[in-house]
Structure formats: structure tokens, C-alpha cells
Design an enzyme around this catalytic site. Structure first.
Site, PDB file in Angstrom:
ATOM      1  N   ASP A 147     -27.526  81.578  35.060  1.00 13.02           N
ATOM      2  CA  ASP A 147     -28.561  82.213  35.734  1.00 13.02           C
ATOM      3  C   ASP A 147     -29.408  81.032  36.438  1.00 13.02           C
ATOM      4  O   ASP A 147     -29.147  79.831  36.152  1.00 13.02           O
ATOM      5  CB  ASP A 147     -29.429  83.224  35.025  1.00 13.02           C
ATOM      6  CG  ASP A 147     -30.140  84.144  35.826  1.00 13.02           C
ATOM      7  OD1 ASP A 147     -30.461  85.486  35.458  1.00 13.02           O
ATOM      8  OD2 ASP A 147     -30.254  83.812  36.988  1.00 13.02           O
TER       9      ASP A 147
HETATM   10  C1  GLC Z   1     -32.642  85.467  39.095  1.00 13.87           C
HETATM   11  C2  GLC Z   1     -31.980  86.631  38.439  1.00 13.87           C
HETATM   12  C3  GLC Z   1     -30.652  86.804  38.739  1.00 13.87           C
HETATM   13  C4  GLC Z   1     -30.265  86.416  40.089  1.00 13.87           C
HETATM   14  C5  GLC Z   1     -30.466  85.107  40.257  1.00 13.87           C
HETATM   15  C6  GLC Z   1     -30.148  84.344  41.703  1.00 13.87           C
HETATM   16  O1  GLC Z   1     -33.484  84.916  38.302  1.00 13.87           O
HETATM   17  O2  GLC Z   1     -32.057  86.667  36.946  1.00 13.87           O
HETATM   18  O3  GLC Z   1     -30.152  88.193  38.447  1.00 13.87           O
HETATM   19  O4  GLC Z   1     -28.946  86.869  40.381  1.00 13.87           O
HETATM   20  O5  GLC Z   1     -31.630  84.576  39.815  1.00 13.87           O
HETATM   21  O6  GLC Z   1     -31.183  85.043  42.388  1.00 13.87           O
END
Ligand code: GLC
Length: 722
Positions: free
Chosen positions: A275
């Protein structure tokens, strides 16, 4: 300099062979580039990364950005394909969570449909629209099983039930990827899906986003890993690791769950992306000494792509050269990334037609689907017969903050929807009730006193209240599930002067609506319904579409009851809901509205349950059937028949109710249908701590009905395996 031969470009070769040929030609620096993901690059940045995300930042869910267009993606691809030594194309990713230009209900709203086909269709349309803008990888579906509505990301979930999350999540993967068994990713309108957030994120302590998670192996296997297992079986292309810790181990460094279980036991062969900045955050977790240490830990645990932390890009070359990180670990990650790029067909055709978006986005067919999905996201909680709105009303007054809302109907994680594309609830009611003699008046309740005057003059008031999308989604937890401050008082004032009051609550999460329990004539709950939310709500209020939404999460009376879910364990002192001894001294123990609950406009009766045989022996399939009747004479019904099972005994304590099947059946007034479910031993099995299926012989109580804890029951005996 003559370009080196590129045998990997031979599309007749099997993908593993193409990967091997390309990997053999790559330098260490080129390998590291493939496992590095950057955000919002410009063409001049191309070279040091293999994938990129178009996003507004770390809390992208509620911050709008410039979006992506085919032209800008082609400019990036041109630099990658024509401007680098090996010409490896990029994958462009975006959070296409519940639609692209055509915004569907938030996943929690789609979950209220209990309709996997609908979810699959919405994901298919989202992929068709997003790929037209150059997106070939979406960070969806989110599969976190969420039982605490204080957590804002419940909005992105399929609710509290693992079976429902598994079925709807798998349907979403098939929609995004263009079909079952991994889809047809090389088709230009298909995009790689991403199962997230691996695993157990919905258990964040106190509903506080990012907080620690403490969970044992049985609950992990049977609730939180179940949807991930289902989508791996459905061929999901990628997985995203979560931010949190499980039993003090950060998921982004969790070798046992990432490397051993997901890639080992479950056989997941695609890339695992971290993430946002989660690799770098291993320092904040206190397990990495510095960014180089974070890179070593994450790659070693099973992270294949580092989303934006720069840990891999900055340190992996040196770590491999110093022998701290085996190059074999890096090669495995690069293989997974390259295999995905070959499967996406990017080496054959990295380009996005720049004239397709306008013709495939926001079409009438897509709007019609969004309208159907919006209606399916509407749950009728209470109705004294005022709904459906009868013809001949002299004056309808529509009020409340959501009466004239547009973009607020979209919900969180809406990055490419446009307010001007959305109609309002007021517009939809006015459009529906244009009959001569019927007047629709509208305000947004800014002046509560003026609204009371209008309300008194009307035959019926529709008050559209609820929570703003900014209050749900990532980093948006709450300590109270009450309606936003002031709304209940305003509704109480309206109730005092309105002849009839229909309350429509729009929300990104289950709310505690105790103070609405006796207020007004009817209460309708709509999980942020998307671009056609106005029409969808009006379709249900008018009865043009029978209410079919069912609660994907239990509604508590009060915040103090959460976490609350239907599949709780019996405990050693099972609760007698009718008994005089409860758990709480200051409130009820049961939910205000249970999982699966939702009213229709017709009374639906369940007849006697029958089994094709009373015993389920090894290799058997038993059919359970029940007669379902629309006992009404006036309104059609769209009944969501739910089948729950309860094991009387097992080696571990099993939930008091486990959803094992859903059938959606349309019933004309007076019509009776026979609804059947097929049960085999897997249906009733559980997972042990290692994740292996287990089924202890003994009795099961099967209950089929309109929601958890309701409907006729029958007992089935499961005999011992030989
Ligand atoms: C965010 C979220 C994730 C998302 C990623 C890209 O923090 O936790 O669900 O896909 O970053 O935006």
C-alpha cells in the site's frame, strides 16, 4: 548501437518463456525499476520505474485530482517503449473502486444488492471506461470484512460477512478482468484487479484506521482470508498488502502470511504491491532501522512492488550487490511483474486509442445500469404504508442537505465522476411526479423555519439527510454512529408539522438510527448511491422498483454495541434475545436491524423447508427447498432469500449463523415460487488454523429466510467421512 535481439517479443512463446528471456537480458538496475511504482510521473521521469499510479496523494479517496487521459498515458508509454534500452512498457494504475466516469454505488451499497451479477456488470463497465483513459490496473476490489462501522473504510467493503465478500469480490474481479479464471487481460477493455488490503484490515482496533489488529488463526482463516482465497481462485491478477500489524507483525513485512500462505499455500502467482508508502512505514512501525532495512524486509516477506516509498528504487541495487538481498528474491518479484505485463498484452499493444473515451463513457446503457444499481442500494427499514408514494398527492416537499446534492451522492473513492453528470433526488422526484395537480417543492433545509412552513403546506415531506462522503473512506473513522449533529433535531421538528414524513438517510457506513425509530412514516437507507442515486431512490419511493436492498452490515441501536455481526460465536452463555438477562445493563444486545434485513412493499411468506435427504454423506449433494409467496395483492416483490447454517458441534466454536447461500427471486402479487439451494460438504465446512477444510460429523440447523435469524429451520445430519 544496434538494439539487442528481443526474443521475448515473440507472442507465440508461452509467457513464462517470454519472462525468462527478458529477465536474462536485464541489468540489475532495470530489474529494480520494474519493482518500483511512482505516482503521477511526467514523460521525462520515465526509466526508473515499471508501474505508476495516477492519484492525488496518500488519502486519495476524498481528494480529487486531474485524472488521467489516454493522451498522457501514451506519452508515458512512448518514452518507456521507445526511449529505454529494452522498451518494457508501463502499467498505469488508478483506484477505480466503484466506477470511473459512470459512478456506481459505493461497494457497501452494491453489497446491499446481494447480487453478484450486478457487481460483475458494474465492474465490467468501470473497466471499459477506465481503460479508455489508459488505466490497465485498478486497486480494487477491497475485500476487508468490516464489522465496526466506526471505521470509515467500511464504505469500500462488502460489509460484515465473509461469504458475501467472497462472492461479490470474485464477481468484481471477473468484471474488471473481463471474465472468469483470470479473465482476458490482453483485451484492451480489461484491467488487472487488485485484492486488497491483505489481510484483516477491517479489524483495526476501535475502528481507528491503521490501528493494530489482534486476531487468531481460525477467525483469520474463516472470515478475513476467505474473500482473498475466493479471488485467488477467480484468478485475481494482483494483491495489495495492508498498512496494519497482525499480532505486532506489519503486514508489509509478514513473511508467514504473504510469502508462505498467500504465495505458498494459496499459490498466488501474481505481484503483491504494497500500500501507499507502506514499505517505508516499516520504520514507523519500529521494525526497520532505515529505508534500506525496510526494502530488505519487505522484499523478503513477499512484497513485489513498492508503492511510492522509494525504498526499492534507492537501495535494492546496493543490497543485492552487497549480498544482503539475494538476487533470486528480486528476480521472483520481477518475474511476477513482467508476467502481468505480458498477460495484459502491453508488449504487443501498449497504446490507448485517444478517441475511444468519449464513446464508451457515461453511455445511456451505463447510466441505466447505475440507476438499477442505485435502486438496489436502497434498504427500506420502516414503512407504515406511506410508501410507495401514491399518485394524486397534491404537494410533495423534498428537503434536507441531500435533496439537491450531486457529487455528494457519489460517496468516497470517487476520482473521475463529475458533479454535473449527476441528477439530484429532488430532480428525480419532480420528474416522476409531474402529474397535473401535483406540485413538488424543494429546499435544502438551510433555513429550518422556512422548511417547516413548506412542510406544513405539503401532503408529504421527503427529508434527505445523512453523512457527507468526506466522513467515510480512508482515514475517516468516527466515534459516534449517530446522524451528523443537528439532523435529528431538524427531523423531529419536521415530524411535528408534516402530515407524512419519509426520511431518506444517505451514508457511507451503517448508522445508529435509534432516534428515528418512531419518527415519521417511513425510513429508507441508501449507501451513497452514485451518479444515478436520485433516480434510483425515486424509483423505490414511487414503487416503480420494489425495494430490494438488504443490509450488508448489522445496524446497531447505538455506537456502544459495535462491533456487531450476525456470525458471532455462541459463547458459553448464549444470549436469549427474549430473556431478561442481557450483556449490557444500559441497552439492548441485539441490533436495531440485523444483517440481511430489508423490507419490500409486499408481505413475503416462507413455507415449509424441505431437504432432498436428511443426511449429507461424503460425496453427496443435498437440495434444500422452500416455497416463497408474495402474499400481497398489489405490489411486486424482489425477495433476497438467504440460507444460513449453524453447526451444533465442531472441534472449535462455530458461529450462531453462517451465510451459505443467497437467491434473489422476483414475485408478482400472489405468486409462489420454489427456491432451492444445493448443499455439499464444502458448503458446511470450516477452515482450520492452517487453512485446510474441516467438517465434523453431526447436526446442522439450516435456516432460510429474509434476514439473519429469521425464517423456517430444518436439521441436516452430516455423517463422518470414511
Ligand atoms: C491508499 C489506500 C489504498 C489505495 C492506495 C492507492 O492509501 O490504502 O486502498 O489503493 O493508497 O491510492
Amino acid at each position: 548501437m544496434n538494439a539487442p535481439p528481443r526474443p521475448w517479443l515473440d507472442a507465440t512463446m508461452p509467457v513464462p518463456d517470454r519472462v525468462a528471456a527478458l529477465l536474462a537480458a536485464m541489468t540489475l538496475e532495470e530489474k529494480v525499476a520494474q519493482v518500483h511504482q511512482v505516482a503521477n510521473p511526467a514523460p521525462d521521469d520515465v526509466g526508473g520505474f515499471g508501474t505508476c499510479i495516477v492519484a492525488s496523494g496518500e488519502h486519495a479517496g476524498n481528494v480529487r485530482d486531474a485524472g488521467t487521459q489516454a493522451r498522457s498515458v501514451n506519452a508515458l508509454q512512448r518514452r518507456a517503449v521507445e526511449g529505454t534500452r529494452l522498451g518494457i512498457p508501463l502499467i498505469v494504475a488508478r483506484d477505480v473502486i466503484h466506477g470511473h466516469r459512470t459512478v456506481f454505488p459505493i461497494p457497501l451499497g452494491q453489497a446491499a444488492s446481494f447480487d453478484a451479477d450486478l457487481v460483475r456488470e458494474c465492474a465490467r463497465v468501470a473497466a471499459r471506461e477506465a481503460t479508455a483513459d489508459g488505466v490497465r490496473w485498478t486497486f480494487a476490489p477491497m475485500l476487508d470484512v468490516a464489522q465496526d462501522p466506526r471505521w470509515g473504510r467500511i464504505a469500500e467493503s462488502w460489509g460484515e460477512d465473509a461469504w458475501l465478500a467472497a462472492h461479490l469480490g470474485a464477481a468484481a474481479v471477473e468484471g474488471f478482468q473481463g471474465g472468469p479464471d483470470g479473465g482476458r487481460l490482453d483485451q484492451p477493455d480489461a484491467m488487472a484487479a487488485c485484492a486488497k488490503h491483505y489481510v484483516g484490515y477491517g479489524l483495526a482496533q476501535g475502528g481507528r484506521d491503521y490501528a493494530e489488529v489482534d486476531v487468531g488463526p481460525h477467525v483469520l482463516q474463516n472470515r478475513h482470508l476467505r474473500p482473498f482465497r475466493a479471488v485467488v481462485d477467480a484468478g485475481v491478477a494482483t494483491v495489495m498488502s495492508a498498512f496494519h500489524t497482525i499480532d505486532t507483525v506489519p503486514m508489509t513485512g509478514h513473511t508467514a502470511l504473504l510469502g508462505d500462505h498467500l504465495k505458498g499455500d494459496l499459490g498466488f502467482a501474481g505481484p503483491v504491491v504494497s500500500d501507499w508508502d507502506a514499505v517505508g512505514e516499516l520504520r514507523q512501525h519500529g521494525v526497520a532501522a532505515d529505508l534500506a532495512d525496510a526494502a530488505r524486509l519487505a522484499l523478503g516477506a513477499g512484497i513485489d512492488i513498492d508503492m511510492v516509498s522509494e525504498a526499492f528504487a534507492t537501495h535494492l541495487v546496493d543490497l543485492v550487490r552487497a549480498g544482503v538481498v539475494p538476487e533470486a528474491q528480486l528476480d521472483d518479484a520481477v518475474r511476477r511483474v513482467l508476467a502481468l505485463k505480458f498477460r495484459l498484452g502491453l508488449f504487443e499493444d501498449p497504446w490507448t486509442p485517444e478517441d475511444r473515451a468519449a464513446s464508451v463513457q457515461l453511455t445511456d446503457a451505463h447510466r441505466a445500469l447505475a440507476r438499477r444499481a442505485a435502486a438496489s442500494a436502497v434498504v427500506l427499514l420502516r414503512n407504515d404504508g406511506t410508501l410507495p408514494l401514491r399518485p394524486g398527492l397534491r404537494r410533495i416537499h423534498v428537503t434536507g442537505p441531500f435533496a439537491t446534492a450531486r457529487a455528494e451522492l457519489f460517496g468516497t473513492w470517487t476520482l473521475d465522476g463529475r458533479a454535473e453528470d449527476a441528477g439530484t433526488i429532488a430532480d428525480a422526484v419532480r420528474e416522476r411526479y409531474t402529474a397535473p395537480g401535483t406540485e413538488v417543492t424543494v429546499d435544502d433545509h438551510r433555513f429550518g423555519d422556512e422548511t417547516l412552513v413548506r412542510a406544513r403546506e405539503a401532503d408529504l415531506v421527503v427529508a434527505c439527510v445523512g453523512e457527507h462522503p468526506l466522513r467515510s473512506g480512508e482515514a475517516n473513522s468516527v466515534t459516534s454512529l449517530d446522524l451528523p449533529a443537528g439532523q435529528v433535531e431538524a427531523l423531529e421538528a419536521l415530524a411535528r408539522v408534516s402530515r407524512r414524513l419519509v426520511v431518506v438517510v444517505l451514508t457511507g457506513r451503517p448508522l445508529a438510527l435509534e432516534r428515528l425509530a418512531h419518527l415519521g412514516s417511513a425510513v429508507v437507507l441508501a449507501f451513497h448511491p452514485g451518479i444515478e442515486g436520485g433516480h434510483g431512490i425515486a424509483d423505490v419511493l414511487s414503487g416503480d422498483v420494489p425495494p430490494s436492498g438488504r443490509l450488508p452490515s448489522s445496524l446497531p441501536w447505538t455506537t456502544g454495541q459495535v462491533p456487531l455481526h450476525h456470525d458471532q460465536l455462541p459463547t458459553g452463555r448464549p444470549l436469549d434475545p427474549d430473556g431478561d438477562v442481557g450483556r449490557y445493563r444500559d441497552h439492548r444486545d441485539t441490533p436495531a436491524y440485523p444483517f440481511g434485513f430489508g423490507l419490500g412493499y409486499a408481505d413475503v411468506a416462507y413455507g415449509e423447508v424441505q431437504l432432498s435427504r436428511p443426511v449429507l454423506a461424503p460425496g453427496d449433494v443435498v437440495e434444500l427447498s422452500v416455497q416463497v409467496t408474495n402474499a400481497g395483492a398489489e405490489h411486486a416483490a424482489l425477495e433476497t432469500v438467504q440460507l444460513y447454517a449453524r453447526a451444533h458441534r465442531a472441534a472449535v466454536s462455530r458461529p450462531v449463523s453462517e451465510l451459505v447461500g443467497v437467491r434473489r427471486v422476483a414475485l408478482a402479487p400472489g405468486e409462489t415460487r420454489r427456491v432451492a439451494f444445493e448443499l455439499d460438504r464444502t458448503t458446511l465446512s470450516r477452515r482450520d488454523a492452517r487453512g485446510d477444510l474441516r467438517l465434523e460429523p453431526g447436526l446442522f440447523t439450516l435456516q432460510v429466510g429474509p434476514h439473519a435469524g429469521a425464517g423456517p429451520t430444518i436439521t441436516l445430519e452430516v455423517t463422518a467421512a470414511p
